[in-house]
Design an enzyme around this catalytic site. Structure first.
Site, PDB file in Angstrom:
ATOM      1  N   GLU A  94       0.816  -1.210   0.000  1.00 46.80           N
ATOM      2  CA  GLU A  94       0.000   0.000   0.000  1.00 46.80           C
ATOM      3  C   GLU A  94       0.850   1.262   0.000  1.00 46.80           C
ATOM      4  O   GLU A  94       1.991   1.271   0.444  1.00 46.80           O
ATOM      5  CB  GLU A  94      -0.970  -0.010   1.173  1.00 46.80           C
ATOM      6  CG  GLU A  94      -0.339  -0.234   2.507  1.00 46.80           C
ATOM      7  CD  GLU A  94      -1.388  -0.352   3.597  1.00 46.80           C
ATOM      8  OE1 GLU A  94      -1.955  -1.446   3.760  1.00 46.80           O
ATOM      9  OE2 GLU A  94      -1.636   0.638   4.297  1.00 46.80           O
ATOM     10  N   CYS A 107       3.577   8.596   0.180  1.00 42.45           N
ATOM     11  CA  CYS A 107       4.197   7.754   1.202  1.00 42.45           C
ATOM     12  C   CYS A 107       4.313   6.351   0.622  1.00 42.45           C
ATOM     13  O   CYS A 107       3.312   5.743   0.255  1.00 42.45           O
ATOM     14  CB  CYS A 107       3.313   7.764   2.444  1.00 42.45           C
ATOM     15  SG  CYS A 107       3.820   6.599   3.704  1.00 42.45           S
ATOM     16  N   CYS A 114       6.899  -6.551   7.439  1.00 46.38           N
ATOM     17  CA  CYS A 114       8.010  -5.967   8.190  1.00 46.38           C
ATOM     18  C   CYS A 114       8.374  -6.932   9.306  1.00 46.38           C
ATOM     19  O   CYS A 114       7.530  -7.675   9.791  1.00 46.38           O
ATOM     20  CB  CYS A 114       7.573  -4.625   8.788  1.00 46.38           C
ATOM     21  SG  CYS A 114       8.885  -3.736   9.673  1.00 46.38           S
ATOM     22  N   CYS A 118       7.223  -3.550  15.937  1.00 47.30           N
ATOM     23  CA  CYS A 118       6.730  -2.453  16.783  1.00 47.30           C
ATOM     24  C   CYS A 118       5.300  -2.775  17.226  1.00 47.30           C
ATOM     25  O   CYS A 118       4.465  -3.202  16.433  1.00 47.30           O
ATOM     26  CB  CYS A 118       6.775  -1.122  16.033  1.00 47.30           C
ATOM     27  SG  CYS A 118       8.448  -0.631  15.586  1.00 47.30           S
ATOM     28  N   CYS A 121       1.982  -1.253  15.483  1.00 48.78           N
ATOM     29  CA  CYS A 121       1.990  -1.116  14.023  1.00 48.78           C
ATOM     30  C   CYS A 121       1.378  -2.340  13.339  1.00 48.78           C
ATOM     31  O   CYS A 121       1.693  -3.485  13.675  1.00 48.78           O
ATOM     32  CB  CYS A 121       3.420  -0.915  13.540  1.00 48.78           C
ATOM     33  SG  CYS A 121       3.542  -0.745  11.747  1.00 48.78           S
ATOM     34  N   GLY A 161       7.103  -1.549   6.110  1.00 49.98           N
ATOM     35  CA  GLY A 161       8.483  -1.995   5.975  1.00 49.98           C
ATOM     36  C   GLY A 161       9.468  -1.096   6.674  1.00 49.98           C
ATOM     37  O   GLY A 161       9.155   0.042   7.007  1.00 49.98           O
ATOM     38  N   GLU A 162      10.652  -1.635   6.931  1.00 52.45           N
ATOM     39  CA  GLU A 162      11.735  -0.856   7.519  1.00 52.45           C
ATOM     40  C   GLU A 162      12.747  -0.587   6.397  1.00 52.45           C
ATOM     41  O   GLU A 162      13.458  -1.497   5.961  1.00 52.45           O
ATOM     42  CB  GLU A 162      12.373  -1.632   8.676  1.00 52.45           C
ATOM     43  CG  GLU A 162      13.698  -1.094   9.173  1.00 52.45           C
ATOM     44  CD  GLU A 162      13.710   0.410   9.477  1.00 52.45           C
ATOM     45  OE1 GLU A 162      12.776   0.913  10.115  1.00 52.45           O
ATOM     46  OE2 GLU A 162      14.664   1.087   9.040  1.00 52.45           O
ATOM     47  N   SER A 216      12.076   7.007  14.390  1.00 52.08           N
ATOM     48  CA  SER A 216      10.903   6.665  15.196  1.00 52.08           C
ATOM     49  C   SER A 216      11.344   6.482  16.633  1.00 52.08           C
ATOM     50  O   SER A 216      11.910   5.462  17.002  1.00 52.08           O
ATOM     51  CB  SER A 216      10.259   5.378  14.669  1.00 52.08           C
ATOM     52  OG  SER A 216       9.783   5.602  13.366  1.00 52.08           O
ATOM     53  N   LEU A 217      11.090   7.499  17.428  1.00 47.95           N
ATOM     54  CA  LEU A 217      11.584   7.523  18.808  1.00 47.95           C
ATOM     55  C   LEU A 217      10.549   6.903  19.747  1.00 47.95           C
ATOM     56  O   LEU A 217      10.812   5.907  20.403  1.00 47.95           O
ATOM     57  CB  LEU A 217      11.883   8.987  19.180  1.00 47.95           C
ATOM     58  CG  LEU A 217      12.607   9.261  20.483  1.00 47.95           C
ATOM     59  CD1 LEU A 217      13.944   8.544  20.537  1.00 47.95           C
ATOM     60  CD2 LEU A 217      12.801  10.772  20.651  1.00 47.95           C
ATOM     61  N   CYS A 335      -0.076   2.685   8.644  1.00 47.49           N
ATOM     62  CA  CYS A 335       0.745   1.698   7.929  1.00 47.49           C
ATOM     63  C   CYS A 335       0.184   0.290   7.990  1.00 47.49           C
ATOM     64  O   CYS A 335      -0.009  -0.264   9.053  1.00 47.49           O
ATOM     65  CB  CYS A 335       2.131   1.605   8.565  1.00 47.49           C
ATOM     66  SG  CYS A 335       2.918   3.164   8.789  1.00 47.49           S
TER      67      CYS A 335
HETATM   68  N1  SAH Z   1       9.880   1.311   9.620  1.00 47.87           N
HETATM   69  C1  SAH Z   1       9.904   2.762   9.569  1.00 47.87           C
HETATM   70  C2  SAH Z   1       8.702   3.342   8.843  1.00 47.87           C
HETATM   71  C3  SAH Z   1       7.445   3.051   9.563  1.00 47.87           C
HETATM   72  S1  SAH Z   1       5.995   3.979   9.335  1.00 47.87           S
HETATM   73  C4  SAH Z   1       9.968   3.307  10.964  1.00 47.87           C
HETATM   74  O1  SAH Z   1       9.833   2.542  11.913  1.00 47.87           O
HETATM   75  O2  SAH Z   1      10.196   4.505  11.125  1.00 47.87           O
HETATM   76  C5  SAH Z   1       6.227   5.610   9.838  1.00 47.87           C
HETATM   77  C6  SAH Z   1       5.874   5.963  11.288  1.00 47.87           C
HETATM   78  O3  SAH Z   1       4.553   5.601  11.671  1.00 47.87           O
HETATM   79  C7  SAH Z   1       6.814   5.301  12.267  1.00 47.87           C
HETATM   80  O4  SAH Z   1       7.229   6.275  13.181  1.00 47.87           O
HETATM   81  C8  SAH Z   1       5.923   4.286  12.931  1.00 47.87           C
HETATM   82  O5  SAH Z   1       6.401   3.927  14.188  1.00 47.87           O
HETATM   83  C9  SAH Z   1       4.602   5.010  12.950  1.00 47.87           C
HETATM   84  N2  SAH Z   1       3.415   4.149  13.123  1.00 47.87           N
HETATM   85  C10 SAH Z   1       3.202   2.911  12.645  1.00 47.87           C
HETATM   86  N3  SAH Z   1       1.980   2.470  12.981  1.00 47.87           N
HETATM   87  C11 SAH Z   1       1.400   3.469  13.665  1.00 47.87           C
HETATM   88  C12 SAH Z   1       0.123   3.623  14.290  1.00 47.87           C
HETATM   89  N4  SAH Z   1      -0.797   2.652  14.257  1.00 47.87           N
HETATM   90  N5  SAH Z   1      -0.140   4.797  14.919  1.00 47.87           N
HETATM   91  C13 SAH Z   1       0.788   5.784  14.942  1.00 47.87           C
HETATM   92  N6  SAH Z   1       1.994   5.702  14.385  1.00 47.87           N
HETATM   93  C14 SAH Z   1       2.311   4.546  13.759  1.00 47.87           C
END
Ligand code: SAH
Length: 345
Positions: A94, A107, A114, A118, A121, A161-162, A216-217, A335
């Site tokens: 997607e 995006c 992935c 997390c 996610c 994905g990462e 992503s902190l 995502c």
């Molecule tokens: N793998 C990458 C890209 C992920 S998507 C990463 O971890 O950064 C981009 C952002 O959306 C990341 O910060 C991820 O942690 C956040 N994210 C994913 N699912 C989410 C959700 N359900 N609610 C809020 N943020 C989310």
């Protein structure tokens, strides 16, 4: 049968070399490259300045990666468009188009699924299926641009994905995307988001690209981060922050921190204070994302009041902060949610 060559993932010199290797003239490369990356054609037959013979030869030897639009959902709230694309092998990915005043932003996904795990996610619930090729990442942008008949000005690698877990293909993708013979998007308009794979972050810094790195902190202490992100087991917070400083030192690009606010988990006053201390000495920007709850987990969004308090606290502490506009909330915006729902059906 030998596998066909993925020519859409090649840069111009590589394509030239390949054409010479199959007994063709080098100058053909530029023509074919333009068909693929400027005109975004979807079949060899459209390449009208090539002879029929050459087109037949290409069909036999080369693969022209094209994504099939499977589904589009359009947000009634803000015009965000969420696309589900089918890859040649039947896998689904997607991508999202967001329309802003300053232009169109896409995006893209970098992997099918992935493996980072997390907790909040949806992309990671069924693990990693495979990496996307540079062409498959590019195609998401080409198809969306063709679909709306408009130029894309910004690209964020924040879909499923990462990206740094698919490092070589990611960097190739960025170079093709920003190539003057292609879409020629400015590197400054490209953002790559990572969960914090430290060695790859440092390697990316050394590439000296002018792209923005988003980290992503999601928590301001190692313990709390570990609860949300298993990757913190491999790279602890201090190492990750050091890698962010290194990225800034090498590229001069301000790092963005993404912080998904989860109700009762990381959204308190103390969390905001601790976050301030963590980034105080850095040239950075914090993007607060109200968590988009997924049904497989019990995390909830923070109260509206708590989100504003969190932001105000950071602002008082002189930290650059914005709350990410929630685009496409009504269309499985987060995502991996659309793909997951589609596969379940
Ligand atoms: N793998 C990458 C890209 C992920 S998507 C990463 O971890 O950064 C981009 C952002 O959306 C990341 O910060 C991820 O942690 C956040 N994210 C994913 N699912 C989410 C959700 N359900 N609610 C809020 N943020 C989310």
């Amino acid at each position: 049968m030998t596998e066909k060559t993925d020519i859409k993932s090649m840069n111009l010199p590589e394509l030239e070399q390949w054409l010479v290797s199959i007994g063709e003239k080098k100058f053909r490369a530029k023509q074919i490259y333009q068909w693929m990356h400027e005109k975004h054609c979807s079949s060899f037959d459209e390449m009208s300045n090539l002879s029929r013979e050459l087109r037949e030869k290409l069909k036999e030897l080369a693969e022209l990666t094209v994504l099939q639009k499977e589904l589009v959902q359009v947000s009634q709230i803000d015009g965000t468009r969420k696309y589900l694309f089918a890859l040649a092998d039947g896998n689904m990915i997607e991508s999202v188009l967001m329309r802003y005043h300053h232009g169109n932003s896409v995006c893209v996904s970098s992997q099918v699924g992935c493996r980072m795990g997390c907790r909040f996610c949806a992309s990671t619930l069924d693990g990693l299926v495979r990496n996307l090729t540079p062409a498959e990442i590019l195609e998401q942008i080409y198809r969306i641009s063709a679909d709306i008949g408009e130029r894309i000005s910004n690209v964020v690698v924040m879909g499923s994905g990462e990206p740094l877990d698919n490092y070589d293909n990611l960097v190739k993708f960025i170079r093709l995307l920003t190539d003057e013979n292609g879409l020629h998007i400015s590197q400054r308009n490209v953002t790559v988001s990572t969960c914090g794979l430290v060695p790859a972050m440092r390697r990316l810094a050394d590439e000296k690209l002018q792209i923005t790195l988003a980290l992503s902190l999601h928590a301001s202490s190692q313990e709390k981060r570990l609860e949300l992100m298993p990757v913190a087991k491999s790279y602890d917070l201090a190492e990750v922050m050091d890698a962010c400083r290194y990225y800034f030192a090498q590229t001069g690009r301000r790092v963005t921190f993404e912080y998904s606010l989860v109700g009762g988990v990381n959204d308190s006053r103390e969390d905001a204070e601790q976050l301030t201390r963590l980034v105080a000495d850095m040239n950075c920007h914090i993007n607060l994302i109200p968590v988009n709850p997924i049904k497989e987990r019990s995390y909830v969004q923070s109260e509206h009041r708590d989100i504003l308090n969190f932001k105000n606290k950071l602002e008082k502490n002189r930290i650059n902060v914005t709350i990410r506009r929630e685009m496409g909330r009504d269309i499985d915006g987060a995502c991996g949610q659309l793909r997951k729902r589609f596969l379940e059906r």
